[in-house]
Scaffold this active site. Structure first.
Site, mmCIF file in Angstrom:
data_model
loop_
_atom_site.group_PDB
_atom_site.id
_atom_site.type_symbol
_atom_site.label_atom_id
_atom_site.label_comp_id
_atom_site.label_asym_id
_atom_site.label_seq_id
_atom_site.Cartn_x
_atom_site.Cartn_y
_atom_site.Cartn_z
ATOM 1 N N LYS A 62 -22.932 -8.217 -14.302
ATOM 2 C CA LYS A 62 -22.794 -9.573 -13.778
ATOM 3 C C LYS A 62 -23.830 -9.810 -12.681
ATOM 4 C CE LYS A 62 -19.131 -12.589 -11.907
ATOM 5 N NZ LYS A 62 -17.695 -12.637 -11.562
ATOM 6 N N SER A 95 -15.410 -16.590 -13.200
ATOM 7 C CA SER A 95 -16.842 -16.670 -12.934
ATOM 8 C C SER A 95 -17.673 -15.689 -13.765
ATOM 9 C CB SER A 95 -17.105 -16.424 -11.444
ATOM 10 O OG SER A 95 -16.728 -15.116 -11.047
ATOM 11 N N SER A 121 -11.498 -14.058 -12.463
ATOM 12 C CA SER A 121 -12.849 -14.223 -12.994
ATOM 13 C C SER A 121 -13.213 -13.288 -14.134
ATOM 14 C CB SER A 121 -13.877 -14.063 -11.870
ATOM 15 O OG SER A 121 -13.831 -15.166 -11.000
#
Length: 475
Positions: free
Chosen positions: A83, A158, A182
């Site tokens: 990420k 996210s 997330s």
């Protein structure tokens, strides 16, 4: 079908079995992942950085190790993503923000370091909203990330880039982060498996803005693949102040049983005390309960006697956002996500007493759920209260909702309590959108939770898109 396309459909466990047999090499597997990124990324915008040269170099080194019969680990040569909130040596960490540096990082954060040392091939970085600030994935620096099942819809966030990449197998192991859902939100919206462990069992550094809420974990197509990743990243790290020991030596040891869940006590909590889920979500929750019962579990519909934790979480999240904004020069605020600026300014109103009151309410919630798990092994809820909605919006258009926390009532409570929780794919709505169900366990009881997830997805494997669905909508 080309060799690249065949390999591009495989899981990590299947790839590694082929490495062992000599059927294919890490170079071929990585080329297949990079080929899928080239084919699909323009449509979904899952990757914000791809290291083609570095990935192929690492793949060649892995292939040599496999040829010698000396792989570094069970993930040696496996295509992996990180990420964009995670520091990876040699790659930028823009964190979805125009306020950050474009320079390459000079160090690896714990998950990147652990995977690199285990021989995994780091393909690149996946998209996130600015500083992971919301439950969808779009940013002013990288644009809108889209759902592979319907390009007009959001993949959630996210870790939306990781989930979209996972659904399309643009790489097979994907690292996400979860401070309020997330990992689990995008896993549900994209129809993949997402897991966050007991807090502190997967290290991270540097800490997030609200460090006591943040978890690191895998997004994968199968539980077996998640276990491969957890066996690498789920290790005590003294450099992470919040890291705690006690992780399973083998995260998947309990998953090697016969697939039955006899004797497991599962509480089905459709509202988690206060949520109002979409009817379509409830239908799939009931189906999940029936499936768990078919595996031998006892499922009882019961709601924990807890108050809504929305305002508790909102105070903590807004205060952390205000603190984050205070460290960014005021002249840069105008290029930041409007929603992040708004929640940060909202957080500026809270006093130290307000923050301590929220921590006290958090402690009460922890106590209630700790006692609840004295008489139940696992809790079953929806992952998200609604199906995926239109991309480019923080809340469903026309809903009147204030922020992303209002449509994610099932995820952030388990960040407040620091318990392990997972989102599992469980079918589709009538218009073809994925639905996720959540299983949560008591703190430090991750192995039992993973055993239930493993049995569920072995009996009812998920389906995945062969390519992005729907017309491209631009970014």
């Amino acid at each position: 079908m080309s060799v690249e396309h065949e390999l591009g459909d495989l899981s990590a466990t299947e790839l590694v079995a082929g490495f062992q047999r000599g059927d294919w090499t890490p170079v071929e597997a990585v080329d297949a992942s990079l080929e899928r990124i080239q084919r699909f990324n323009d449509a979904v915008n899952a990757y914000c950085h791809v290291d083609y040269e570095g990935a192929r170099e690492a793949a060649r080194a892995s292939a040599a190790r496999w040829k010698r019969g000396s792989p570094l680990s069970a993930v040696d040569g496996v295509p992996t993503s990180m990420k964009d909130l995670t520091e990876v040596r040699g790659m930028p960490a823009r964190e979805g923000s125009l306020t950050t540096s474009t320079a390459a990082c000079t160090r690896d954060a714990p998950p990147a370091r652990a995977m690199r040392e285990a021989g995994a091939v780091l393909l690149g970085k996946t998209t996130t909203p600015e500083f992971g600030c919301k439950g969808v994935t779009d940013s002013r620096v990288y644009g809108i990330t889209r759902n592979p099942w319907d390009l007009s819809r959001t993949p959630g966030g996210s870790s939306g880039g990781a989930a979209a990449a996972c659904a399309l197998n643009m790489g097979v192991l994907h690292q996400g982060g979860d401070s309020g859902g997330s990992i689990r939100i995008p896993a549900a919206f994209c129809g993949v498996f997402g897991f966050k462990s007991t807090f502190g069992w997967v290290p991270q550094w540097p800490p997030s803005t609200m460090a006591s809420l943040s978890h690191i974990g895998p997004l994968t197509r199968t539980v077996d693949d998640a276990l491969l990743m957890l066996n690498v990243i789920g290790r005590f790290d003294p450099h992470d102040y919040f890291s705690v020991p006690g992780q399973p030596t083998d995260w998947g040891e309990q998953c090697r049983a016969d697939g039955r869940l006899d004797g497991l006590r599962i509480a089905m909590c459709p509202t988690l005390g206060c949520a109002a889920p979409d009817r379509r979500i409830l239908e799939h929750l009931g189906e999940a309960a029936e499936r768990l019962e078919a595996l031998g579990a006892t499922v009882t519909r019961i709601e924990p006697e807890i108050e809504s934790s929305l305002e508790t979480y909102r105070v903590l999240w807004a205060s952390a956002s205000a603190n984050q904004l205070s460290h960014i020069p005021a002249q840069h605020h105008g290029v930041m996500d409007p929603g992040l600026r708004e929640i940060a300014r909202f957080g500026e109103q809270f006093s130290a007493v307000d923050l301590l009151d929220a921590q006290t309410a958090r402690t009460r919630l922890n106590g209630h759920l700790d006692r609840f798990f004295d008489s139940h092994d696992l809790m079953l809820t929806p992952s998200v209260a609604i199906p995926p909605f239109e991309a480019g919006h923080d809340v469903p258009p026309g809903s009147g909702m204030r922020d992303w926390m209002e449509w994610t009532p099932y995820s952030y409570p388990f960040n407040l309590t620091q318990q392990p929780a997972a989102s599992l794919p469980c079918g589709f709505t009538d218009d073809g959108l994925p639905v996720g169900i959540q299983l949560a366990g008591a703190r430090f009881d991750d192995a039992r939770l993973l055993r239930a997830c493993h049995a569920f997805l072995k009996a009812w494997p998920a389906a995945f898109p062969s390519a992005p669905q729907g017309a491209s909508c631009g970014t």
